[in-house]
Motif scaffolding. Sequence first.
Motif, short mmCIF file in Angstrom:
data_model
loop_
_atom_site.label_atom_id
_atom_site.label_comp_id
_atom_site.label_asym_id
_atom_site.label_seq_id
_atom_site.Cartn_x
_atom_site.Cartn_y
_atom_site.Cartn_z
N ALA A 116 0.98 -1.17 -0.09
CA ALA A 116 -0.04 0.23 0.06
C ALA A 116 0.89 1.27 -0.08
CB ALA A 116 -0.90 0.05 1.20
N PRO A 117 0.40 2.24 -0.57
CA PRO A 117 1.29 3.42 -0.62
C PRO A 117 1.57 4.12 0.68
CG PRO A 117 -0.88 3.93 -1.53
CD PRO A 117 -0.87 2.41 -1.47
N ASP A 118 2.57 4.44 1.06
CA ASP A 118 3.06 5.29 2.15
C ASP A 118 2.84 6.80 1.85
OD1 ASP A 118 3.54 5.70 4.99
OD2 ASP A 118 5.57 4.42 4.80
N LYS A 119 3.24 7.48 2.96
CA LYS A 119 3.07 8.92 2.75
C LYS A 119 3.85 9.52 1.38
CE LYS A 119 2.87 9.96 7.72
NZ LYS A 119 3.41 10.30 8.99
N ARG A 120 3.15 10.41 0.68
CA ARG A 120 3.65 10.68 -0.49
C ARG A 120 3.90 9.88 -1.56
NH1 ARG A 120 6.10 13.17 3.69
NH2 ARG A 120 7.89 11.91 3.25
N GLY A 122 1.31 8.05 -3.17
CA GLY A 122 0.01 7.66 -3.86
C GLY A 122 0.14 7.85 -5.27
N LYS A 123 0.84 8.83 -5.58
CA LYS A 123 0.66 9.39 -7.09
C LYS A 123 1.66 8.40 -7.76
CE LYS A 123 1.31 12.96 -10.45
NZ LYS A 123 1.52 14.58 -10.60
N TYR A 125 2.61 5.31 -6.98
CA TYR A 125 1.88 4.05 -6.94
C TYR A 125 1.13 3.58 -7.74
CZ TYR A 125 -0.32 0.32 -4.09
OH TYR A 125 -0.95 -0.92 -3.79
N ASN A 126 -0.01 4.66 -7.88
CA ASN A 126 -1.12 4.41 -8.73
C ASN A 126 -0.70 4.58 -10.17
OD1 ASN A 126 -3.83 4.21 -7.30
ND2 ASN A 126 -2.70 6.03 -6.17
N GLY A 160 -5.07 -2.60 -5.88
CA GLY A 160 -3.55 -2.32 -5.61
C GLY A 160 -2.57 -3.28 -6.02
#
Length: 315
Positions: A116-120, A122-123, A125-126, A160
Amino acid sequence: MAARSLASLSLGFGLVSIPVRLYSATESAGTVRFNLLTKDGARVKQQYVSEKDPSIVVPRSDMVKGYEFEKDRYVLFEPAELKSLEEGGSHLIDIVSFIPEKAVDPIYYDKAYFLAPDKRGGKPYNLLKAAMLESGRCALARWVWKSKQYVVQVRAQGEGLVLQQLLYADEVRSLKDLDIEQMTPSAPELKLALQLIDQISADTYEPTMFEDEEKKRILAAIDAKIEGKQVVAVEHPDEAHGGAEVIDLTEMLRASLSRGAGGAKQPAKRPARPAAADEAEVVTPIASPKGAKRAPKAAKATDEAAAPVRARARK
């Protein structure tokens, strides 16, 4: 209960480092475990004894580790030497290539994790997830975890990324070692087999269609024991036949087709295998003094009235 992260890692995608968190993707339902006891109900413990003198119990503090390089000849290693051989853990999952998603034979699959994406994170990762879904490819990567180096597959799903530990080539046996006789079926047999496959085919795998019937049967017997009932052994007629039987494959296929034509499709239930009399007993880990633990997330008991009885028994 919220999922607990196992570690904070980085997923290397070219020059991009994606901060991710690692979660276990599976949860053991737990087999029903029985403790070994003396006849008066006291628990028994494992002990190590000397092969030269079985009357001598060897405490762990007096044990050393050795590697057998020849029959009955060992080289000994001190704890510090073993520690120096361990490879340090790495927070980086280093992607080395992208391959077609179906290129990895599932026989190489080991334990699975979620990323799962951690802090900062998300972009990127997706972005990686969308790119792998669009290309139909998965990633192969190297990862060091708990002093062991793994080859892992990172694959994308709609929700994910999944990290799948892979076995090494020398950890997987080959069917070629079994010398299986290869035979060509006749055209009528093949046609009937294809018809049978088509008749009972499904487009998806639904895990909820299957339950651990063996576990449910054992738990029901335990409930009956707690209630003071007698446990009756169930006979399985399908296992009563002693020798192998010569069958007409064509007739069996036809019978399978006609049997499946009249009813709804149901997952096959495998009869419970009786325990072999000569299997070695294994001492299970000693449970907490507060009471024996039942397997987590057990199947619903067939007799719900047994629940309060079990609760009183644990007290």
